[in-house]
Design a protein around this motif. Structure first.
Motif, short mmCIF file in Angstrom:
data_model
loop_
_atom_site.label_atom_id
_atom_site.label_comp_id
_atom_site.label_asym_id
_atom_site.label_seq_id
_atom_site.Cartn_x
_atom_site.Cartn_y
_atom_site.Cartn_z
N ILE A 48 5.52 105.76 -32.76
CA ILE A 48 4.58 104.99 -31.95
C ILE A 48 3.65 104.25 -32.91
O ILE A 48 3.19 104.81 -33.91
CB ILE A 48 3.76 105.90 -31.01
CG1 ILE A 48 4.56 106.23 -29.75
CG2 ILE A 48 2.47 105.23 -30.59
CD1 ILE A 48 3.79 107.01 -28.72
N GLU A 49 3.36 102.98 -32.57
CA GLU A 49 2.41 102.19 -33.36
C GLU A 49 1.07 102.15 -32.63
O GLU A 49 0.99 101.73 -31.47
CB GLU A 49 2.94 100.76 -33.54
CG GLU A 49 1.95 99.87 -34.29
CD GLU A 49 2.17 98.39 -34.05
OE1 GLU A 49 1.30 97.59 -34.45
OE2 GLU A 49 3.21 98.03 -33.45
N LEU A 50 0.04 102.61 -33.32
CA LEU A 50 -1.31 102.59 -32.76
C LEU A 50 -2.17 101.66 -33.61
O LEU A 50 -2.34 101.90 -34.82
CB LEU A 50 -1.91 104.00 -32.75
CG LEU A 50 -1.19 105.04 -31.89
CD1 LEU A 50 -1.81 106.41 -32.09
CD2 LEU A 50 -1.23 104.64 -30.43
N ARG A 51 -2.71 100.63 -33.01
CA ARG A 51 -3.51 99.67 -33.76
C ARG A 51 -4.75 100.35 -34.34
O ARG A 51 -5.48 101.03 -33.62
CB ARG A 51 -3.91 98.50 -32.87
CG ARG A 51 -2.79 97.49 -32.70
CD ARG A 51 -3.10 96.45 -31.65
NE ARG A 51 -2.11 95.38 -31.66
CZ ARG A 51 -0.88 95.51 -31.17
NH1 ARG A 51 -0.52 96.64 -30.62
NH2 ARG A 51 -0.03 94.49 -31.23
N GLY A 52 -4.98 100.13 -35.63
CA GLY A 52 -6.11 100.76 -36.32
C GLY A 52 -5.74 102.05 -37.01
O GLY A 52 -6.46 102.50 -37.91
N ILE A 53 -4.63 102.67 -36.59
CA ILE A 53 -4.16 103.91 -37.22
C ILE A 53 -2.86 103.68 -37.96
O ILE A 53 -2.67 104.09 -39.10
CB ILE A 53 -3.99 105.04 -36.16
CG1 ILE A 53 -5.33 105.39 -35.54
CG2 ILE A 53 -3.35 106.27 -36.79
CD1 ILE A 53 -5.26 106.41 -34.44
N GLY A 54 -1.92 103.00 -37.30
CA GLY A 54 -0.63 102.74 -37.91
C GLY A 54 0.49 103.43 -37.17
O GLY A 54 0.43 103.62 -35.95
N ILE A 55 1.52 103.83 -37.89
CA ILE A 55 2.71 104.44 -37.30
C ILE A 55 2.52 105.94 -37.19
O ILE A 55 2.09 106.61 -38.14
CB ILE A 55 3.97 104.14 -38.14
CG1 ILE A 55 4.15 102.62 -38.28
CG2 ILE A 55 5.19 104.79 -37.51
CD1 ILE A 55 4.34 101.90 -36.96
N VAL A 56 2.84 106.48 -36.02
CA VAL A 56 2.74 107.92 -35.75
C VAL A 56 4.12 108.45 -35.39
O VAL A 56 4.82 107.86 -34.56
CB VAL A 56 1.75 108.19 -34.59
CG1 VAL A 56 1.76 109.66 -34.21
CG2 VAL A 56 0.35 107.75 -34.98
N ASP A 57 4.52 109.56 -36.03
CA ASP A 57 5.80 110.21 -35.71
C ASP A 57 5.54 111.24 -34.62
O ASP A 57 5.00 112.32 -34.89
CB ASP A 57 6.38 110.87 -36.97
CG ASP A 57 7.80 111.38 -36.75
OD1 ASP A 57 8.15 111.69 -35.59
OD2 ASP A 57 8.57 111.47 -37.73
N VAL A 58 5.92 110.92 -33.40
CA VAL A 58 5.63 111.78 -32.25
C VAL A 58 6.36 113.12 -32.37
O VAL A 58 5.79 114.19 -32.12
CB VAL A 58 6.03 111.07 -30.95
CG1 VAL A 58 5.95 112.02 -29.76
CG2 VAL A 58 5.13 109.87 -30.71
N LYS A 59 7.62 113.10 -32.79
CA LYS A 59 8.39 114.34 -32.91
C LYS A 59 7.78 115.28 -33.93
O LYS A 59 7.72 116.49 -33.73
CB LYS A 59 9.83 114.01 -33.26
CG LYS A 59 10.75 115.22 -33.29
CD LYS A 59 12.18 114.82 -33.62
CE LYS A 59 13.09 116.04 -33.68
NZ LYS A 59 14.48 115.66 -34.05
N ALA A 60 7.32 114.72 -35.07
CA ALA A 60 6.73 115.55 -36.12
C ALA A 60 5.38 116.12 -35.69
O ALA A 60 5.05 117.26 -36.01
CB ALA A 60 6.57 114.73 -37.40
N LEU A 61 4.59 115.34 -34.94
CA LEU A 61 3.25 115.78 -34.55
C LEU A 61 3.26 116.73 -33.36
O LEU A 61 2.50 117.71 -33.33
CB LEU A 61 2.38 114.56 -34.23
CG LEU A 61 1.91 113.70 -35.41
CD1 LEU A 61 1.06 112.56 -34.89
CD2 LEU A 61 1.12 114.54 -36.40
#
Length: 317
Positions: free
Chosen positions: A202-215
């Protein structure tokens, strides 16, 4: 035209290659249907669907076994001259050496499965229908909400990914963010998947790329999901009249299939995740036969009818 390698089919369906001399990677299958070549084996080739995968069950196999070697050779020479992508033997049936040698000469691979013919062909057609279905890519987020596939669309930066992240934190599952590959597997069913390169991200503006499965763990994602409902996010327009009852469904169309669509106006303070959850549950209720808007309309009509009856009784008195 969409195609899939015969090697990939063999791996997915756990098929044994009886002709290892032929390279399966270079053979492409373009049609999701299969054919049982009983009539061509009997000499009738009119309307023969040679470009489909051919499946041989016990009936075809026993018919070949009754032939003399000369008859079998003549039949195979004619049959395998067609551009057949592959022949699959079911029930662990093995072709004789003559069949195998002519198939190798003609470049037609022979494969074998232990499964019964009917169940195997049904599963093969179902899988091929998904893999070879017409496909488009759309900008949006696809989330599984209470078992309903909710496609969230809208302009870039409007909050689709943030809404999806909140839904994931509430226990729902992400299918894909940013790009949704939509496949038409039937006249009523659309299936959404993620491109391999962006799967689980998932791309979150201001944070960057987030790995949903890993988190959030493997339970927070899924590979595919039917698209049951579209939620289109748009900027709030104070001059626009928005539907407040929902008596009539609005639809959007993908690949010729209509999907129920809700236009949700965005303004500060609105919780998009809860709105998406409510929309998914309400849509599920409608499929089960209960329509809240229709129920309210019925109550209002009954109330008005009772009021009219009371007024008539008073007039008579």
């Amino acid at each position: 035209m969409a195609s899939i390698s015969l090697m990939k089919i063999a791996e997915k369906m756990k098929l044994e290659n009886l002709t290892p001399e032929i390279n399966l990677k270079g053979i492409k299958v373009t049609l999701p249907d299969i054919n049982r070549p009983a009539l061509p084996m009997a000499g009738y080739f009119e309307h023969f669907e040679a470009t489909r995968l051919q499946v041989i069950g016990f009936v075809e196999y026993s018919y070949v076994k009754r032939m003399s070697e000369k008859e079998e050779k003549e039949m195979l020479e004619k049959l395998l001259d067609y551009p057949i992508p592959g022949i699959i033997f079911c029930r662990e049936l093995h072709p004789d050496e003559l069949f195998r040698q002519i198939a190798i000469e003609k470049g037609v691979p022979l494969l074998m499965t232990k499964r019964a013919t009917s169940s195997f062909t049904a599963e093969l057609i179902r899988w091929l229908n998904v893999k070879l279905a017409p496909c488009i890519s759309v900008h949006g987020v696809l989330v599984d909400v209470y078992g309903e596939g909710v496609l969230i669309t809208g302009e870039s930066g409007i909050g689709k990914s943030e809404a999806a992240l909140e839904l994931i934190k509430r226990g729902h599952r992400l299918v894909t963010d940013d790009v949704v590959e939509i496949r038409k597997v039937s006249e009523e069913t659309l299936v959404g998947t993620a491109p391999d390169i962006t799967k689980h991200f998932i791309e979150l503006r201001g944070i960057g790329i987030v790995d949903v499965k890993a988190l959030f763990g493997a339970s927070s994602v899924r590979e595919t999901q039917n698209i049951d409902l579209v939620i289109r996010l748009e900027e709030w327009d104070k001059d626009r009249e928005y539907d407040r009852l929902g008596l009539e469904e609005e639809y959007t169309e993908y690949l010729g299939n209509k999907v129920v669509c809700h236009n949700i106006p965005i303004r500060p303070g609105r919780n998009l995740a809860i709105i998406c959850e409510a929309a998914a549950v309400n849509h599920r209720q409608k499929k089960m036969g209960y329509n809240a808007a229709q129920e309210l309309y019925t109550r209002v009509q009954n109330s008005l009818a009772r009021k009219r009856n009371e007024d008539e009784d008073e007039d008579e008195d």
